[in-house]
Design an enzyme around this catalytic site. Sequence first.
Site, mmCIF file in Angstrom:
data_model
loop_
_atom_site.group_PDB
_atom_site.id
_atom_site.type_symbol
_atom_site.label_atom_id
_atom_site.label_comp_id
_atom_site.label_asym_id
_atom_site.label_seq_id
_atom_site.Cartn_x
_atom_site.Cartn_y
_atom_site.Cartn_z
ATOM 1 N N CYS A 29 0.403 28.053 -3.075
ATOM 2 C CA CYS A 29 0.829 28.739 -1.861
ATOM 3 C C CYS A 29 2.237 29.285 -1.933
ATOM 4 C CB CYS A 29 0.674 27.802 -0.678
ATOM 5 S SG CYS A 29 -1.054 27.426 -0.446
ATOM 6 N N TYR A 38 10.187 33.150 -15.514
ATOM 7 C CA TYR A 38 10.947 34.159 -16.264
ATOM 8 C C TYR A 38 10.341 35.548 -16.135
ATOM 9 C CZ TYR A 38 11.782 29.719 -18.765
ATOM 10 O OH TYR A 38 12.041 28.414 -19.099
ATOM 11 N N ARG A 41 9.025 27.836 -30.635
ATOM 12 C CA ARG A 41 8.029 28.822 -30.202
ATOM 13 C C ARG A 41 7.307 29.491 -31.378
ATOM 14 N NH1 ARG A 41 9.000 31.589 -25.183
ATOM 15 N NH2 ARG A 41 11.181 31.021 -25.506
ATOM 16 N N TYR A 46 6.015 25.878 -24.627
ATOM 17 C CA TYR A 46 6.550 25.933 -23.257
ATOM 18 C C TYR A 46 5.432 26.184 -22.238
ATOM 19 C CZ TYR A 46 10.642 26.363 -26.206
ATOM 20 O OH TYR A 46 11.565 26.137 -27.180
HETATM 21 N N1 LLP Z 1 17.087 24.149 -30.611
HETATM 22 C C1 LLP Z 1 17.705 24.057 -29.429
HETATM 23 C C2 LLP Z 1 19.001 23.380 -29.359
HETATM 24 C C3 LLP Z 1 17.119 24.600 -28.282
HETATM 25 O O1 LLP Z 1 17.754 24.519 -27.111
HETATM 26 C C4 LLP Z 1 15.865 25.251 -28.379
HETATM 27 C C5 LLP Z 1 15.217 25.819 -27.197
HETATM 28 C C6 LLP Z 1 15.239 25.299 -29.632
HETATM 29 C C7 LLP Z 1 15.887 24.742 -30.737
HETATM 30 C C8 LLP Z 1 13.908 25.940 -29.845
HETATM 31 O O2 LLP Z 1 13.955 27.285 -29.602
HETATM 32 P P1 LLP Z 1 12.710 28.241 -29.948
HETATM 33 O O3 LLP Z 1 12.573 28.299 -31.445
HETATM 34 O O4 LLP Z 1 11.508 27.662 -29.327
HETATM 35 O O5 LLP Z 1 13.087 29.532 -29.370
HETATM 36 N N2 LLP Z 1 11.260 27.338 -21.518
HETATM 37 C C9 LLP Z 1 11.679 28.562 -22.144
HETATM 38 C C10 LLP Z 1 12.320 28.322 -23.506
HETATM 39 C C11 LLP Z 1 13.506 27.386 -23.474
HETATM 40 C C12 LLP Z 1 14.107 27.145 -24.832
HETATM 41 C C13 LLP Z 1 15.158 26.118 -24.785
HETATM 42 N N3 LLP Z 1 15.726 25.766 -26.033
HETATM 43 C C14 LLP Z 1 10.505 29.528 -22.221
HETATM 44 O O6 LLP Z 1 9.416 29.193 -21.779
HETATM 45 O O7 LLP Z 1 10.664 30.651 -22.705
#
Ligand code: LLP
Length: 420
Positions: free
Chosen positions: A343, A318, A278, A372
């Site tokens: 809908c 969320y 992110r 995401y």
């Molecule tokens: N590494 C692992 C093992 C992970 O499970 C994740 C995210 C990341 C790295 C990356 O994390 P970040 O730096 O992006 O926080 N769909 C959700 C977010 C799910 C994240 C899942 N794992 C949302 O829209 O907020």
Amino acid sequence: MDHFQLRDGILHAEDVPLPAIADEVGTPVYVYSRATLARHARVFRDALSGLKDPHIAFAVKANPNLAVLRVLANEGYGADVVSGGELTRALAAGMKPEDIVFSGVGKTHAELQQGLEQEIGQFNIESEEEGYELAAIARRFGKQAACALRVNPDVDARTHEKISTGKRENKFGVPLDRATEIYTALAKEDGLDMRGIAVHIGSQLADLEPLETAFTKVGTLIGELRNVGCSVTHADLGGGLGVPYKAGEELPAPAEYGAMVARVTKGWDVRLVFEPGRVIAGNAGVLLTRVVRVKRGIERPFVVVDAAMNDLARPAMYGAWHDFEAVQPTGERTIAHIVGPICETGDTFAMDRECDALVPGDLAIFRTAGAYGATMASSYNSRGFVAEVLVDGDRHAVVADRIPADAIMDAERVPDWLEG
Ligand code: LLP
């Protein structure tokens, strides 16, 4: 800082006015900024400059678009993948196999095999069962799989419960109190090169403290493993750093994160691996949408836009906030509910939102949609998949075609025996 700014009263992505993209590609459409992606990649890397040779693997799940991955490959990033599909994409985008880390709690036999065949850099093993399965496949191939054991440090990341991964009851990793036993046993397997520990406690973290607690536990574990004669040369600290979703919101800066990591990992004597998603892609993308209708409500108007929860799932899933702005603001403000056409009531982007006043046909954006966003889209309500555009200075390109609803329908069949 991102490159989606007003110029002469019109929102631009870098040097390209957003109305030009809407006219050419239609709406809704995701728009990414190459300069923003590259900038974030550099800021994150610079934040880690106090560490010896860190390896950064972009979490492909955040934005798997091939062009986005190519931008990051050009910045020297590897990839953190969680499926065979993501692995194929990372390779197709030009990421080197040795720079790829394969995470995920349910890698199938075929996916483990694919990773071995492609000679990826590291498997993050999430259970002893997975470790033995990988060892058996590796032996058959006459290979050794480089592995880190993912531990579950039982730390509350203080984020949304659906994206928290490091609590005891979560499905990820092995419990810390069994880690030494499991690591020692897996290290005896011929097919495995157990080389380190991995941890990831959650996403959109607004506070560094839970990360520090988790990393400290990993440091203690590394000491214990070495005491019992295990070799530990790598530690994968995952991703998780949050980004501002609201203008003016303050989150820990990558530099603060880097300083904390340098302090906590001092003396570990390992190569550190990072899996940011992110923080690299989030603010490098917007979802461009057009107002279909403004409907009179009881207390507030409903601004109905042509994007919906199937295109950007985060608010419905969320309760997430995404800033919403007119592409050509008039200065007039209002308070409205921002909704999509799907809908169900969950297809609501915001309630009682103070925002730019809009009329039907106006363009608007949801910000912070580069991570995401498109990747979580579905075709619910028989809507297609939206297009994606990458901007670079004054040029832009469609980097994912819109997939219309009828193309999705074309993959379906009515069997003969249903014909009357
Ligand atoms: N590494 C692992 C093992 C992970 O499970 C994740 C995210 C990341 C790295 C990356 O994390 P970040 O730096 O992006 O926080 N769909 C959700 C977010 C799910 C994240 C899942 N794992 C949302 O829209 O907020």
